[in-house]
Design a protein around this motif. Sequence first.
Motif, PDB file in Angstrom:
ATOM      1  N   ARG A 295      20.719  29.452   0.236  1.00 57.29           N
ATOM      2  CA  ARG A 295      20.293  29.792   1.582  1.00 57.29           C
ATOM      3  C   ARG A 295      19.671  31.183   1.585  1.00 57.29           C
ATOM      4  O   ARG A 295      20.347  32.183   1.392  1.00 57.29           O
ATOM      5  CB  ARG A 295      21.486  29.765   2.544  1.00 57.29           C
ATOM      6  N   ASN A 296      18.362  31.226   1.778  1.00 58.80           N
ATOM      7  CA  ASN A 296      17.646  32.489   1.910  1.00 58.80           C
ATOM      8  C   ASN A 296      17.129  32.611   3.331  1.00 58.80           C
ATOM      9  O   ASN A 296      16.675  31.626   3.911  1.00 58.80           O
ATOM     10  CB  ASN A 296      16.395  32.496   1.017  1.00 58.80           C
ATOM     11  N   ARG A 297      17.164  33.798   3.868  1.00 56.59           N
ATOM     12  CA  ARG A 297      16.493  34.027   5.140  1.00 56.59           C
ATOM     13  C   ARG A 297      15.771  35.363   5.060  1.00 56.59           C
ATOM     14  O   ARG A 297      16.341  36.353   4.618  1.00 56.59           O
ATOM     15  CB  ARG A 297      17.499  34.075   6.301  1.00 56.59           C
ATOM     16  N   ALA A 298      14.499  35.353   5.475  1.00 55.61           N
ATOM     17  CA  ALA A 298      13.751  36.603   5.555  1.00 55.61           C
ATOM     18  C   ALA A 298      13.040  36.628   6.900  1.00 55.61           C
ATOM     19  O   ALA A 298      12.658  35.581   7.434  1.00 55.61           O
ATOM     20  CB  ALA A 298      12.730  36.685   4.424  1.00 55.61           C
ATOM     21  N   ILE A 299      12.884  37.812   7.463  1.00 53.85           N
ATOM     22  CA  ILE A 299      12.236  37.949   8.770  1.00 53.85           C
ATOM     23  C   ILE A 299      10.945  38.749   8.580  1.00 53.85           C
ATOM     24  O   ILE A 299      10.982  39.838   8.001  1.00 53.85           O
ATOM     25  CB  ILE A 299      13.137  38.727   9.778  1.00 53.85           C
ATOM     26  N   ILE A 385      11.987  32.868   7.764  1.00 49.80           N
ATOM     27  CA  ILE A 385      11.585  31.992   6.667  1.00 49.80           C
ATOM     28  C   ILE A 385      12.781  31.655   5.793  1.00 49.80           C
ATOM     29  O   ILE A 385      13.622  32.515   5.521  1.00 49.80           O
ATOM     30  CB  ILE A 385      10.485  32.689   5.836  1.00 49.80           C
ATOM     31  N   GLY A 386      12.868  30.405   5.386  1.00 48.78           N
ATOM     32  CA  GLY A 386      13.920  30.005   4.462  1.00 48.78           C
ATOM     33  C   GLY A 386      14.051  28.489   4.478  1.00 48.78           C
ATOM     34  O   GLY A 386      13.944  27.873   5.547  1.00 48.78           O
ATOM     35  N   ASP A 387      14.256  27.882   3.320  1.00 49.00           N
ATOM     36  CA  ASP A 387      14.428  26.431   3.273  1.00 49.00           C
ATOM     37  C   ASP A 387      15.601  26.041   4.169  1.00 49.00           C
ATOM     38  O   ASP A 387      16.667  26.647   4.097  1.00 49.00           O
ATOM     39  CB  ASP A 387      14.700  25.976   1.822  1.00 49.00           C
ATOM     40  N   GLY A 388      15.413  25.082   5.048  1.00 47.47           N
ATOM     41  CA  GLY A 388      16.483  24.615   5.931  1.00 47.47           C
ATOM     42  C   GLY A 388      16.677  25.465   7.176  1.00 47.47           C
ATOM     43  O   GLY A 388      17.728  25.422   7.812  1.00 47.47           O
ATOM     44  N   VAL A 389      15.646  26.213   7.571  1.00 50.19           N
ATOM     45  CA  VAL A 389      15.824  27.162   8.683  1.00 50.19           C
ATOM     46  C   VAL A 389      16.138  26.457  10.009  1.00 50.19           C
ATOM     47  O   VAL A 389      16.751  27.037  10.905  1.00 50.19           O
ATOM     48  CB  VAL A 389      14.588  28.094   8.806  1.00 50.19           C
ATOM     49  N   ARG A 395      21.932  29.253  16.155  1.00 46.77           N
ATOM     50  CA  ARG A 395      22.382  30.638  15.981  1.00 46.77           C
ATOM     51  C   ARG A 395      21.337  31.653  16.416  1.00 46.77           C
ATOM     52  O   ARG A 395      21.491  32.845  16.186  1.00 46.77           O
ATOM     53  CB  ARG A 395      22.743  30.875  14.512  1.00 46.77           C
ATOM     54  N   LEU A 396      20.250  31.171  17.028  1.00 47.33           N
ATOM     55  CA  LEU A 396      19.226  32.121  17.475  1.00 47.33           C
ATOM     56  C   LEU A 396      19.802  32.998  18.576  1.00 47.33           C
ATOM     57  O   LEU A 396      20.264  32.499  19.594  1.00 47.33           O
ATOM     58  CB  LEU A 396      18.007  31.386  18.028  1.00 47.33           C
ATOM     59  N   PRO A 397      19.769  34.307  18.420  1.00 51.87           N
ATOM     60  CA  PRO A 397      20.349  35.178  19.438  1.00 51.87           C
ATOM     61  C   PRO A 397      19.486  35.213  20.705  1.00 51.87           C
ATOM     62  O   PRO A 397      18.252  35.172  20.619  1.00 51.87           O
ATOM     63  CB  PRO A 397      20.364  36.546  18.755  1.00 51.87           C
ATOM     64  N   ALA A 398      20.146  35.281  21.866  1.00 58.41           N
ATOM     65  CA  ALA A 398      19.433  35.323  23.147  1.00 58.41           C
ATOM     66  C   ALA A 398      18.439  36.481  23.160  1.00 58.41           C
ATOM     67  O   ALA A 398      17.331  36.358  23.685  1.00 58.41           O
ATOM     68  CB  ALA A 398      20.436  35.462  24.285  1.00 58.41           C
ATOM     69  N   THR A 410       9.042  24.557  11.370  1.00 57.63           N
ATOM     70  CA  THR A 410       9.076  23.508  10.360  1.00 57.63           C
ATOM     71  C   THR A 410      10.405  23.733   9.634  1.00 57.63           C
ATOM     72  O   THR A 410      11.071  24.726   9.906  1.00 57.63           O
ATOM     73  CB  THR A 410       7.919  23.658   9.354  1.00 57.63           C
ATOM     74  N   PRO A 411      10.787  22.837   8.714  1.00 62.50           N
ATOM     75  CA  PRO A 411      12.071  23.069   8.041  1.00 62.50           C
ATOM     76  C   PRO A 411      12.111  24.354   7.208  1.00 62.50           C
ATOM     77  O   PRO A 411      13.154  24.723   6.697  1.00 62.50           O
ATOM     78  CB  PRO A 411      12.215  21.834   7.149  1.00 62.50           C
ATOM     79  N   ARG A 412      10.984  25.078   7.051  1.00 64.35           N
ATOM     80  CA  ARG A 412      11.094  26.328   6.290  1.00 64.35           C
ATOM     81  C   ARG A 412      10.546  27.571   6.965  1.00 64.35           C
ATOM     82  O   ARG A 412      10.637  28.656   6.407  1.00 64.35           O
ATOM     83  CB  ARG A 412      10.512  26.182   4.891  1.00 64.35           C
ATOM     84  N   ALA A 413      10.004  27.456   8.172  1.00 65.16           N
ATOM     85  CA  ALA A 413       9.542  28.651   8.874  1.00 65.16           C
ATOM     86  C   ALA A 413       9.638  28.427  10.370  1.00 65.16           C
ATOM     87  O   ALA A 413       9.180  27.405  10.880  1.00 65.16           O
ATOM     88  CB  ALA A 413       8.111  28.992   8.483  1.00 65.16           C
ATOM     89  N   LEU A 414      10.260  29.375  11.048  1.00 67.61           N
ATOM     90  CA  LEU A 414      10.411  29.273  12.496  1.00 67.61           C
ATOM     91  C   LEU A 414       9.777  30.517  13.106  1.00 67.61           C
ATOM     92  O   LEU A 414      10.179  31.633  12.790  1.00 67.61           O
ATOM     93  CB  LEU A 414      11.912  29.199  12.805  1.00 67.61           C
TER      94      LEU A 414
END
Length: 440
Positions: A295-299, A385-389, A395-398, A410-414
């Motif tokens: 699980r990677n996440r980058a902003i 960005i991250g596979d499975g995002v 969990r997106l904060p208000a 998409t499943p890898r970028a929101l």
Amino acid sequence: MSARTAPPLVLKFGGAALADPAPVLARIRAARRGGRPVVVVVSARARVTDRLLEAARHPADRARHRRILRAIEEDHPGLLEPGRRQIERLGRLLREIESGASPDPPTIDRLLSQGERIAAHWLAGHLRRAGLPAVPVESDHLGLITDNAYGASCIVFERSRAPVRRGLSRVLASGGVPVVTGFFGRSLEGRVATLGRGGSDYAAAAIGALLGSRRVELVKRQVAVLTADPREVPDARPIPALSYEEAEELAQFGARVLHPLTIEPARAHRLVLTVRSLDDPRRATTIGPGRPGRRNRAITSLRPLHLVRLRVPGGRQRPGIVADVARRLRTGGVNVVQLFTSSALLCLVLEPGGTATALRTLRSLTTDDAAVLEGPVPVALVTVIGDGVLDDLDRLPAEAVRGAEGLSATPRALSLAVPARRRTRVVRALHRSLVGGGRR
Ligand code: ASP
Ligand code: MG
């Protein structure tokens, strides 16, 4: 397979990594241990491409050209004779554009390519003095073939394979270390063509793919790839491994670590890209096939951008409305960064330079009374960005979503289009909840 016939390791050094030849030499020596063949790719030294672009923007300004030429010479201390000839060649190119009209794109590319040519000769000279058999290789002469899209050209792999393999194998077979210019090649019509800013990464990945390498290492000064821009998020941290798809999204959505086309040749040839820090070689990000469960996440954020809203009654009921909008924008040369649609509302995220044209060409779609064309709204496009995002939606904060103008995923970028002034708050909130604070 013996070390002699093993596919070479490609080592690419960026402009800032070329600040001092000593650590570059150390890295090349370490890579060659055990007889492994090494191909070096270089970009221009720091600031040189910017100086050349400045010269191109002021074609008739002779005094400025003299200053720029001198500065570039001073950027390359200890230049030997073959390198000096490249400086002289630059002087001739500058005089050529002084006497003519504004230079056309192929002429600008020829000028820009001098940065890499001088750097390759400069580095090869330093390496040879230290006892390493370096051989400068200019990529257009080598036969790295590109299409004719000057300033943003793409490498033509089928045409490049034979000449690049032949030319570099010859140097390697004689025990040499080729030092190849990144950033440009020779177009199908035989002129110098550059690959776009940061294009040496792409050139290095392509050369690795053409040679059948298993690994290409992109040596940068400080960074590996981080979870966010550290100027915006102080506790951003390195990401040890990314999938090709994640890295591609990162490059597209504004993390300036990689040229966006770099990933494609790597993925197609299943070669691993390593982004390594020259200052701290243990810091590296590996880019390769994805791994389930990671699980990677980058902003990232792109800005400044403009959002334009087009409301057409009946909207999607009207056949071809999206195609019509796209055609008008393409004719006007407007690049759409992102598009959000619901049934009657189309939100276009544009680079500010294209806004006026977009508004003008879309105006005639709003002849109906109920139709509206609004904007521009200054926005930033913030992307997770991250596979499975998509698993993170709950969990997106208000704080991140408040006031957003649009969302796409998409499943890898929101991506969220947020009001420009809220950008930093949104990036930090997303980093806090999806990446987590604190260094590991
Ligand atoms: N020298 C070119 C640039 O500054 C290419 C590169 O650095 O990769 O964009
Ligand atoms: Mg660079």
